[in-house]
Design a protein around this motif. Structure first.
Motif, PDB file in Angstrom:
ATOM      1  N   ALA A  79      40.191  38.056  34.127  1.00  0.00           N
ATOM      2  CA  ALA A  79      40.120  36.778  34.824  1.00  0.00           C
ATOM      3  C   ALA A  79      40.103  37.004  36.336  1.00  0.00           C
ATOM      4  O   ALA A  79      40.810  37.882  36.836  1.00  0.00           O
ATOM      5  N   PRO A  80      39.317  36.223  37.074  1.00  0.00           N
ATOM      6  CA  PRO A  80      39.266  36.388  38.535  1.00  0.00           C
ATOM      7  C   PRO A  80      40.636  36.294  39.193  1.00  0.00           C
ATOM      8  O   PRO A  80      40.941  37.055  40.120  1.00  0.00           O
ATOM      9  N   GLY A  81      41.485  35.365  38.719  1.00  0.00           N
ATOM     10  CA  GLY A  81      42.821  35.223  39.297  1.00  0.00           C
ATOM     11  C   GLY A  81      43.675  36.455  39.093  1.00  0.00           C
ATOM     12  O   GLY A  81      44.482  36.823  39.962  1.00  0.00           O
ATOM     13  N   VAL A  82      43.526  37.092  37.951  1.00  0.00           N
ATOM     14  CA  VAL A  82      44.273  38.325  37.672  1.00  0.00           C
ATOM     15  C   VAL A  82      43.837  39.424  38.622  1.00  0.00           C
ATOM     16  O   VAL A  82      44.670  40.139  39.201  1.00  0.00           O
ATOM     17  N   PHE A  83      42.527  39.566  38.805  1.00  0.00           N
ATOM     18  CA  PHE A  83      42.035  40.595  39.715  1.00  0.00           C
ATOM     19  C   PHE A  83      42.519  40.327  41.137  1.00  0.00           C
ATOM     20  O   PHE A  83      42.977  41.235  41.835  1.00  0.00           O
ATOM     21  N   ASP A  84      42.435  39.066  41.580  1.00  0.00           N
ATOM     22  CA  ASP A  84      42.888  38.723  42.927  1.00  0.00           C
ATOM     23  C   ASP A  84      44.380  38.990  43.096  1.00  0.00           C
ATOM     24  O   ASP A  84      44.823  39.441  44.160  1.00  0.00           O
ATOM     25  N   ALA A  85      45.160  38.698  42.060  1.00  0.00           N
ATOM     26  CA  ALA A  85      46.609  38.890  42.136  1.00  0.00           C
ATOM     27  C   ALA A  85      46.968  40.361  42.319  1.00  0.00           C
ATOM     28  O   ALA A  85      47.861  40.712  43.095  1.00  0.00           O
ATOM     29  N   VAL A  86      46.255  41.232  41.628  1.00  0.00           N
ATOM     30  CA  VAL A  86      46.525  42.668  41.736  1.00  0.00           C
ATOM     31  C   VAL A  86      46.004  43.214  43.058  1.00  0.00           C
ATOM     32  O   VAL A  86      46.694  43.968  43.753  1.00  0.00           O
ATOM     33  N   LEU A  87      44.792  42.832  43.424  1.00  0.00           N
ATOM     34  CA  LEU A  87      44.210  43.342  44.660  1.00  0.00           C
ATOM     35  C   LEU A  87      45.025  42.906  45.883  1.00  0.00           C
ATOM     36  O   LEU A  87      45.047  43.603  46.898  1.00  0.00           O
ATOM     37  N   ALA A  88      45.722  41.766  45.776  1.00  0.00           N
ATOM     38  CA  ALA A  88      46.493  41.244  46.904  1.00  0.00           C
ATOM     39  C   ALA A  88      47.629  42.174  47.328  1.00  0.00           C
ATOM     40  O   ALA A  88      48.041  42.150  48.489  1.00  0.00           O
ATOM     41  N   VAL A  89      48.139  42.993  46.404  1.00  0.00           N
ATOM     42  CA  VAL A  89      49.223  43.911  46.773  1.00  0.00           C
ATOM     43  C   VAL A  89      48.682  45.259  47.240  1.00  0.00           C
ATOM     44  O   VAL A  89      49.437  46.200  47.474  1.00  0.00           O
ATOM     45  N   PRO A  91      46.904  47.990  46.013  1.00  0.00           N
ATOM     46  CA  PRO A  91      47.118  49.314  45.417  1.00  0.00           C
ATOM     47  C   PRO A  91      46.020  50.270  45.874  1.00  0.00           C
ATOM     48  O   PRO A  91      44.855  49.873  45.980  1.00  0.00           O
ATOM     49  N   THR A  92      46.370  51.490  46.163  1.00  0.00           N
ATOM     50  CA  THR A  92      45.385  52.453  46.673  1.00  0.00           C
ATOM     51  C   THR A  92      44.977  53.479  45.618  1.00  0.00           C
ATOM     52  O   THR A  92      44.098  54.299  45.885  1.00  0.00           O
ATOM     53  N   ARG A  93      45.606  53.441  44.444  1.00  0.00           N
ATOM     54  CA  ARG A  93      45.223  54.360  43.359  1.00  0.00           C
ATOM     55  C   ARG A  93      44.479  53.559  42.289  1.00  0.00           C
ATOM     56  O   ARG A  93      45.074  52.723  41.627  1.00  0.00           O
ATOM     57  N   PRO A  94      43.194  53.810  42.099  1.00  0.00           N
ATOM     58  CA  PRO A  94      42.404  53.025  41.143  1.00  0.00           C
ATOM     59  C   PRO A  94      42.971  53.024  39.719  1.00  0.00           C
ATOM     60  O   PRO A  94      42.926  51.977  39.049  1.00  0.00           O
ATOM     61  N   TRP A  95      43.481  54.158  39.264  1.00  0.00           N
ATOM     62  CA  TRP A  95      44.029  54.184  37.908  1.00  0.00           C
ATOM     63  C   TRP A  95      45.296  53.330  37.830  1.00  0.00           C
ATOM     64  O   TRP A  95      45.551  52.656  36.830  1.00  0.00           O
ATOM     65  N   ASP A  96      46.084  53.315  38.900  1.00  0.00           N
ATOM     66  CA  ASP A  96      47.263  52.463  38.968  1.00  0.00           C
ATOM     67  C   ASP A  96      46.845  50.997  38.994  1.00  0.00           C
ATOM     68  O   ASP A  96      47.467  50.151  38.331  1.00  0.00           O
ATOM     69  N   LEU A  97      45.798  50.681  39.727  1.00  0.00           N
ATOM     70  CA  LEU A  97      45.270  49.310  39.757  1.00  0.00           C
ATOM     71  C   LEU A  97      44.864  48.872  38.349  1.00  0.00           C
ATOM     72  O   LEU A  97      45.133  47.741  37.942  1.00  0.00           O
ATOM     73  N   HIS A  98      44.241  49.764  37.615  1.00  0.00           N
ATOM     74  CA  HIS A  98      43.824  49.471  36.240  1.00  0.00           C
ATOM     75  C   HIS A  98      45.033  49.113  35.369  1.00  0.00           C
ATOM     76  O   HIS A  98      44.998  48.126  34.624  1.00  0.00           O
ATOM     77  N   LYS A  99      46.098  49.886  35.491  1.00  0.00           N
ATOM     78  CA  LYS A  99      47.296  49.625  34.686  1.00  0.00           C
ATOM     79  C   LYS A  99      47.946  48.293  35.067  1.00  0.00           C
ATOM     80  O   LYS A  99      48.463  47.569  34.211  1.00  0.00           O
ATOM     81  N   ARG A 100      47.918  47.967  36.350  1.00  0.00           N
ATOM     82  CA  ARG A 100      48.443  46.681  36.787  1.00  0.00           C
ATOM     83  C   ARG A 100      47.619  45.531  36.208  1.00  0.00           C
ATOM     84  O   ARG A 100      48.172  44.503  35.779  1.00  0.00           O
ATOM     85  N   LEU A 101      46.309  45.682  36.200  1.00  0.00           N
ATOM     86  CA  LEU A 101      45.440  44.631  35.664  1.00  0.00           C
ATOM     87  C   LEU A 101      45.737  44.356  34.195  1.00  0.00           C
ATOM     88  O   LEU A 101      45.784  43.196  33.769  1.00  0.00           O
ATOM     89  N   ILE A 102      45.924  45.404  33.423  1.00  0.00           N
ATOM     90  CA  ILE A 102      46.228  45.230  32.003  1.00  0.00           C
ATOM     91  C   ILE A 102      47.545  44.485  31.825  1.00  0.00           C
ATOM     92  O   ILE A 102      47.652  43.533  31.043  1.00  0.00           O
TER      93      ILE A 102
END
Length: 224
Positions: A79-89, A91-102
Motif C-alpha cells: 500500500a502507498p501509505g505503508v511505503f510512505d510510513a517506512v520511507l519517512a524514517v 532507513p538506509t539499508r534496503p534489506w532492512d527497509l524490506h523487513k520494515r515494509l513486511i
C-alpha cells in the motif's frame, strides 16, 4: 553523473540511472544483503578524483535511489501509505527497509492500527503547537490514573523494544506498540493534556513526546 549535473529530469534519463539504481537495489534486497546504502554511496564517491566533487552529490543520490523502490513495491501490492510510513524514517539499508515494509503491512491490517494511527496524528498536532523541549517524565507529577497507566505501559514497551529493534524484529516491536492502544485511548479520554498547571502540562507533553518517539521506531505510522 549526479556530480556533473547529469541526473535524470522528468521523463528524461539518457544514461539509464533509474534502471541502474533499481537493479542495484534489487540485488541488495533479493540477495538479503545487509548493506548500508549511505555507506556504499560514500565509498563510491570517494573513488572519484577531487575535481569531480562527487562527495557533494551523495545527499541527492540516496533519496533518488530509495524513491526508485516505490514502484517496485507498489507493483508487488504494498500500500502507498505503508511505503510512505517506512520511507519517512529514512532507513538506509534496503534489506532492512524490506523487513520494515513486511511488518508494517501486517500491522496495518490489525484492528489496533487505525486507533493508534489517529492517536499519533493527534499527538503530532499537539506537540507541533506546544513546547516540546522536555523529554524526561517526572513520575511524581503523574496524577491521573490514566496517565500513570500509560507511563508505566510505555516504559515497559520501551524496555522490551530496545533489544527487538537491535535484532530488527519489527513485527514484535509493532506488536508491543499495538498493546498500548487501550492505555492511549484511556489517556485521551480521561486526561487534560493542556492543563493550566504548567508543571502538569509540561510533564504530559513529555509523556506524549516519548510516545511519539515510540511510534516512529519502525515507521511513521501517522502516514498509514
Amino acid at each position: 553523473m549526479f556530480a556533473i549535473g547529469k541526473m535524470p529530469s522528468g521523463e528524461k534519463d539518457p544514461f539509464g540511472l533509474r534502471r541502474a539504481a533499481i537493479g542495484s537495489l534489487r540485488i541488495i534486497i533479493e540477495r538479503e544483503l545487509e548493506l548500508d546504502l549511505h555507506q556504499c554511496i560514500e565509498a563510491a564517491a570517494n573513488g572519484f578524483p577531487a575535481a569531480v566533487n562527487a562527495a557533494a552529490a551523495t545527499d541527492a543520490v540516496l533519496p533518488f535511489m530509495l524513491e526508485r523502490l516505490r514502484r517496485y513495491y507498489l507493483d508487488k501490492g504494498t500500500a502507498p501509505g505503508v511505503f510512505d510510513a517506512v520511507l519517512a524514517v529514512q532507513p538506509t539499508r534496503p534489506w532492512d527497509l524490506h523487513k520494515r515494509l513486511i511488518a508494517v503491512t501486517e500491522f496495518s491490517q490489525r484492528p489496533e492500527a487505525a486507533s493508534l494511527t489517529a492517536a499519533h496524528k493527534r499527538i503530532a498536532n499537539i506537540l507541533k503547537q506546544a513546547d516540546t523541549s522536555r523529554n524526561e517524565i517526572d513520575a511524581a507529577l503523574l496524577q491521573e490514573p490514566a496517565e500513570q497507566r500509560l507511563a508505566n505501559d510505555l516504559r515497559t514497551a520501551q524496555h522490551t523494544c530496545t533489544p527487538l529493534l537491535e535484532a530488527a524484529d519489527y513485527p514484535q516491536v509493532l506488536n508491543r506498540l499495538a498493546g498500548l492502544r487501550d492505555s492511549v485511548d484511556a489517556f485521551f479520554d480521561e486526561v487534560m493534556v493542556m492543563s493550566e498547571n504548567q508543571q502538569l502540562r509540561a510533564n504530559r507533553l513529555a509523556l506524549l513526546k516519548n510516545l511519539a518517539d515510540m511510534f516512529i521506531t519502525t515507521a511513521d505510522i501517522a502516514r498509514l
